[in-house]
Design a protein around this motif. Structure first.
Motif, PDB file in Angstrom:
ATOM      1  N   GLY A 250       0.798  -1.222   0.000  1.00 54.07           N
ATOM      2  CA  GLY A 250       0.000   0.000   0.000  1.00 54.07           C
ATOM      3  C   GLY A 250       0.832   1.275   0.000  1.00 54.07           C
ATOM      4  O   GLY A 250       0.696   2.119  -0.899  1.00 54.07           O
ATOM      5  N   PRO A 251       1.731   1.475   0.987  1.00 56.26           N
ATOM      6  CA  PRO A 251       2.552   2.690   1.003  1.00 56.26           C
ATOM      7  C   PRO A 251       3.457   2.829  -0.208  1.00 56.26           C
ATOM      8  O   PRO A 251       3.648   3.927  -0.717  1.00 56.26           O
ATOM      9  CB  PRO A 251       3.378   2.534   2.287  1.00 56.26           C
ATOM     10  CG  PRO A 251       2.599   1.609   3.139  1.00 56.26           C
ATOM     11  CD  PRO A 251       1.915   0.667   2.197  1.00 56.26           C
ATOM     12  N   ALA A 252       4.027   1.722  -0.692  1.00 58.56           N
ATOM     13  CA  ALA A 252       4.971   1.797  -1.805  1.00 58.56           C
ATOM     14  C   ALA A 252       4.297   2.135  -3.122  1.00 58.56           C
ATOM     15  O   ALA A 252       4.964   2.570  -4.061  1.00 58.56           O
ATOM     16  CB  ALA A 252       5.719   0.472  -1.939  1.00 58.56           C
ATOM     17  N   ALA A 271       8.213  10.522  -9.001  1.00 62.84           N
ATOM     18  CA  ALA A 271       9.119   9.792  -9.887  1.00 62.84           C
ATOM     19  C   ALA A 271      10.484   9.568  -9.233  1.00 62.84           C
ATOM     20  O   ALA A 271      11.070   8.482  -9.350  1.00 62.84           O
ATOM     21  CB  ALA A 271       9.275  10.546 -11.199  1.00 62.84           C
ATOM     22  N   TRP A 272      11.009  10.596  -8.542  1.00 64.48           N
ATOM     23  CA  TRP A 272      12.305  10.446  -7.878  1.00 64.48           C
ATOM     24  C   TRP A 272      12.240   9.396  -6.767  1.00 64.48           C
ATOM     25  O   TRP A 272      13.172   8.603  -6.595  1.00 64.48           O
ATOM     26  CB  TRP A 272      12.758  11.787  -7.303  1.00 64.48           C
ATOM     27  CG  TRP A 272      13.435  12.668  -8.300  1.00 64.48           C
ATOM     28  CD1 TRP A 272      12.938  13.787  -8.894  1.00 64.48           C
ATOM     29  CD2 TRP A 272      14.758  12.498  -8.830  1.00 64.48           C
ATOM     30  NE1 TRP A 272      13.845  14.332  -9.765  1.00 64.48           N
ATOM     31  CE2 TRP A 272      14.974  13.563  -9.742  1.00 64.48           C
ATOM     32  CE3 TRP A 272      15.772  11.565  -8.626  1.00 64.48           C
ATOM     33  CZ2 TRP A 272      16.171  13.701 -10.452  1.00 64.48           C
ATOM     34  CZ3 TRP A 272      16.967  11.707  -9.330  1.00 64.48           C
ATOM     35  CH2 TRP A 272      17.153  12.765 -10.225  1.00 64.48           C
ATOM     36  N   THR A 273      11.156   9.389  -6.019  1.00 65.53           N
ATOM     37  CA  THR A 273      11.024   8.424  -4.919  1.00 65.53           C
ATOM     38  C   THR A 273      10.911   7.004  -5.452  1.00 65.53           C
ATOM     39  O   THR A 273      11.612   6.093  -5.004  1.00 65.53           O
ATOM     40  CB  THR A 273       9.796   8.762  -4.061  1.00 65.53           C
ATOM     41  OG1 THR A 273       9.887  10.114  -3.610  1.00 65.53           O
ATOM     42  CG2 THR A 273       9.711   7.832  -2.855  1.00 65.53           C
ATOM     43  N   GLY A 275      11.741   6.068  -8.419  1.00 66.74           N
ATOM     44  CA  GLY A 275      12.984   5.767  -9.122  1.00 66.74           C
ATOM     45  C   GLY A 275      14.080   5.305  -8.183  1.00 66.74           C
ATOM     46  O   GLY A 275      14.859   4.401  -8.512  1.00 66.74           O
ATOM     47  N   GLY A 276      14.149   5.918  -6.997  1.00 65.92           N
ATOM     48  CA  GLY A 276      15.123   5.480  -6.006  1.00 65.92           C
ATOM     49  C   GLY A 276      14.898   4.030  -5.618  1.00 65.92           C
ATOM     50  O   GLY A 276      15.859   3.252  -5.514  1.00 65.92           O
ATOM     51  N   PHE A 277      13.645   3.675  -5.428  1.00 67.41           N
ATOM     52  CA  PHE A 277      13.326   2.289  -5.103  1.00 67.41           C
ATOM     53  C   PHE A 277      13.748   1.360  -6.239  1.00 67.41           C
ATOM     54  O   PHE A 277      14.361   0.312  -6.020  1.00 67.41           O
ATOM     55  CB  PHE A 277      11.831   2.144  -4.842  1.00 67.41           C
ATOM     56  CG  PHE A 277      11.382   0.712  -4.759  1.00 67.41           C
ATOM     57  CD1 PHE A 277      11.672  -0.053  -3.645  1.00 67.41           C
ATOM     58  CD2 PHE A 277      10.680   0.125  -5.802  1.00 67.41           C
ATOM     59  CE1 PHE A 277      11.277  -1.375  -3.576  1.00 67.41           C
ATOM     60  CE2 PHE A 277      10.284  -1.187  -5.740  1.00 67.41           C
ATOM     61  CZ  PHE A 277      10.579  -1.949  -4.625  1.00 67.41           C
ATOM     62  N   GLY A 278      13.431   1.744  -7.481  1.00 65.57           N
ATOM     63  CA  GLY A 278      13.773   0.901  -8.623  1.00 65.57           C
ATOM     64  C   GLY A 278      15.272   0.714  -8.787  1.00 65.57           C
ATOM     65  O   GLY A 278      15.753  -0.395  -9.050  1.00 65.57           O
ATOM     66  N   VAL A 279      16.032   1.808  -8.619  1.00 61.97           N
ATOM     67  CA  VAL A 279      17.488   1.713  -8.735  1.00 61.97           C
ATOM     68  C   VAL A 279      18.056   0.812  -7.640  1.00 61.97           C
ATOM     69  O   VAL A 279      18.936  -0.028  -7.888  1.00 61.97           O
ATOM     70  CB  VAL A 279      18.122   3.120  -8.672  1.00 61.97           C
ATOM     71  CG1 VAL A 279      19.637   3.029  -8.548  1.00 61.97           C
ATOM     72  CG2 VAL A 279      17.743   3.926  -9.911  1.00 61.97           C
ATOM     73  N   GLY A 280      17.565   0.975  -6.420  1.00 60.31           N
ATOM     74  CA  GLY A 280      18.043   0.147  -5.321  1.00 60.31           C
ATOM     75  C   GLY A 280      17.740  -1.321  -5.526  1.00 60.31           C
ATOM     76  O   GLY A 280      18.609  -2.189  -5.323  1.00 60.31           O
ATOM     77  N   ALA A 322      14.618  14.912  -1.987  1.00 58.96           N
ATOM     78  CA  ALA A 322      15.919  14.253  -1.924  1.00 58.96           C
ATOM     79  C   ALA A 322      15.948  13.195  -0.828  1.00 58.96           C
ATOM     80  O   ALA A 322      16.440  12.078  -1.037  1.00 58.96           O
ATOM     81  CB  ALA A 322      17.021  15.288  -1.695  1.00 58.96           C
ATOM     82  N   MET A 323      15.409  13.534   0.351  1.00 54.71           N
ATOM     83  CA  MET A 323      15.398  12.571   1.447  1.00 54.71           C
ATOM     84  C   MET A 323      14.491  11.385   1.129  1.00 54.71           C
ATOM     85  O   MET A 323      14.817  10.236   1.449  1.00 54.71           O
ATOM     86  CB  MET A 323      14.928  13.263   2.725  1.00 54.71           C
ATOM     87  CG  MET A 323      15.904  14.308   3.255  1.00 54.71           C
ATOM     88  SD  MET A 323      17.492  13.575   3.757  1.00 54.71           S
ATOM     89  CE  MET A 323      16.986  12.596   5.155  1.00 54.71           C
ATOM     90  N   ALA A 324      13.354  11.654   0.498  1.00 53.49           N
ATOM     91  CA  ALA A 324      12.453  10.567   0.123  1.00 53.49           C
ATOM     92  C   ALA A 324      13.111   9.640  -0.897  1.00 53.49           C
ATOM     93  O   ALA A 324      12.964   8.416  -0.840  1.00 53.49           O
ATOM     94  CB  ALA A 324      11.150  11.135  -0.445  1.00 53.49           C
ATOM     95  N   ALA A 325      13.865  10.224  -1.843  1.00 51.29           N
ATOM     96  CA  ALA A 325      14.545   9.414  -2.853  1.00 51.29           C
ATOM     97  C   ALA A 325      15.630   8.545  -2.224  1.00 51.29           C
ATOM     98  O   ALA A 325      15.802   7.377  -2.601  1.00 51.29           O
ATOM     99  CB  ALA A 325      15.137  10.310  -3.935  1.00 51.29           C
ATOM    100  N   VAL A 326      16.385   9.108  -1.268  1.00 52.42           N
ATOM    101  CA  VAL A 326      17.421   8.333  -0.579  1.00 52.42           C
ATOM    102  C   VAL A 326      16.787   7.192   0.215  1.00 52.42           C
ATOM    103  O   VAL A 326      17.279   6.056   0.200  1.00 52.42           O
ATOM    104  CB  VAL A 326      18.251   9.242   0.341  1.00 52.42           C
ATOM    105  CG1 VAL A 326      19.171   8.408   1.236  1.00 52.42           C
ATOM    106  CG2 VAL A 326      19.065  10.231  -0.478  1.00 52.42           C
TER     107      VAL A 326
END
Length: 417
Positions: A250-252, A271-273, A275-280, A322-326
């Motif tokens: 749900g949250p993701a 998209a950045w958030t 995208g961060g998940f996808g890259v990780g 930025a913090m959400a993406a990290v």
């Protein structure tokens, strides 16, 4: 000849690295083509539904396919074990290809009503209930046990590549030729997947592992569930996966969208958030694909779930994009590695005769039950706000990892060398 009626190659006597094994690469290419085809199909279906009906009707079309997928998933696992995953995966892929190409031809000559699209979604969901357990049960039959970790890493990386490639491909096809072009591209990808799957060789099961093949479907299903319940590693491992998905989904998905809207980040922030998940997750899958094995896999996957859940909670409290993406990157790294290790352990410890049923149980939570938490998460965020829901959901997800750490058998589980 095997009991599936398909001639198979004898089990290999030497272990070939998965990334150099043409048989594994054919399966991986087929799986990737199917994944991209699935996403392109969904884009085309969405576009056709929104153009052919009201918003409520379009939502019905997009949601209805999940019903037969969830309802029939366990039966799909039984069929995979009963007739052999290769036969079932080829048959189901052929049906998907034929259905989508038929819809393409129909769209070229007429504008189908909304109820025809509902029928297509229902058929596609039902066939997916056969395809997904079967394609997931194939890796232990096409490679040596010591390569299963690497195969799952390759599979996870292929999933990320497919996710990145599918959306622009589907959007371009629909923009160029409408829904008919989108369905046509999806059908072509399913055809490529089918040809590749037909070229995949599978190991022959020993006679004692075919026991129970003559039992009824219900008896086989009950036998599979009993096998999971009694297994010292599988039972807690699938419990970890299920609890993690229930808290994470749900949250993701809907939660990140609502977070970006509330904080004024807009689509770029979302998209950045994501995208961060996808890259990780892609990096974690690539790590496992390169290394092939990670020591103390049972403990590592459980800790990955716990740490990833903490990072998931951090997304809800992030003061900036930025913090959400990290935080999203950390979520992807930890849960991506944990998920890949869960899949590798499932296929390592499961007897081949039960792989279809075990895979269907695992898949049921990821593609069947977990998406049902989306509206619950959305309603909860509307009632209590972003932060409490992200924190509560992360606690549920982390509980899955804690359960894994509490199981001695799972905590000490290892991947084969």
């Amino acid at each position: 000849m095997t009991t599936t009626g398909i001639r198979t190659a004898p089990a290999p006597v030497s272990e070939k690295p998965a990334h150099r094994d043409g048989n594994v690469l054919r399966w991986l290419s087929a799986y990737t083509a199917s994944m991209v085809g699935d996403s392109v199909y969904f884009v085309a279906l969405s576009w056709a539904a929104t153009r052919g009906g009201s918003p409520a009707q379009a939502g019905l079309v997009l949601a209805v396919g999940s019903v037969p997928r969830a309802a029939l998933m366990l039966g799909g696992g039984v069929i995979a074990d009963r007739f052999g995953p290769r036969r079932v995966v080829i048959g189901s892929d052929a049906v998907r290809c034929a259905v989508i190409l038929a819809v393409t031809a129909l769209l070229l000559v007429t504008a189908p009503g909304i109820w025809l699209l509902v029928l297509v979604a229902l058929v596609f969901g039902a066939v997916d209930a056969l395809f997904l357990p079967s394609v997931g049960a194939l890796p232990p039959r096409i490679t040596a046990p010591g390569q299963l970790g690497r195969v799952q890493g390759m599979r996870g990386f292929a999933q990320r590549v497919a996710t990145v490639a599918a959306a622009p491909l589907g959007g371009f096809a629909v923009a160029l030729g409408g829904p008919a072009a989108g369905f046509g591209v999806a059908g072509a990808l399913f055809a490529v997947s089918l040809v590749l799957l037909m070229a995949v060789r599978v190991h022959e099961l020993p006679p004692d592992e075919r026991a129970g093949a003559a039992d009824g479907v219900r008896s086989q299903l009950v036998g599979g569930l009993r096998y999971i319940r009694r297994h010292q590693v599988l039972a807690p491992l699938l419990l970890v996966a299920a609890v993690m998905e229930l808290g994470f989904a749900g949250p993701a998905n809907i939660g990140v969208v609502l977070l970006a809207e509330e904080r004024g980040w807009g689509a770029p922030g979302m998209a950045w958030t994501v995208g961060g998940f996808g890259v990780g997750a892609g990096a974690a899958a690539l790590l496992l694909a390169v290394r092939g094995r990670i020591g103390r896999a049972g403990a590592v996957q459980a800790w990955g779930v716990v740490v990833g859940s903490v990072a998931l909670a951090a997304i809800g409290f992030a003061p900036s994009v930025a913090m959400a993406a990290v935080a999203g990157l950390c979520v992807g790294l930890c849960t991506g590695l944990g998920g890949a290790l869960i899949a590798a352990l499932v296929q390592t410890v499961t007897e081949p005769a039960y792989l279809g049923r075990v895979t269907s149980v695992a898949t049921l939570f990821t593609v069947g039950i977990a998406p049902m938490t989306y509206p619950v998460a959305g309603a909860a965020i509307g009632a209590w706000g972003i932060e409490p829901v992200f924190a509560a959901s992360a606690a549920v997800s982390a509980a899955g990892g804690v359960l894994g750490l509490c199981s001695g058998a799972l905590r000490h589980a290892e991947l084969p060398r």
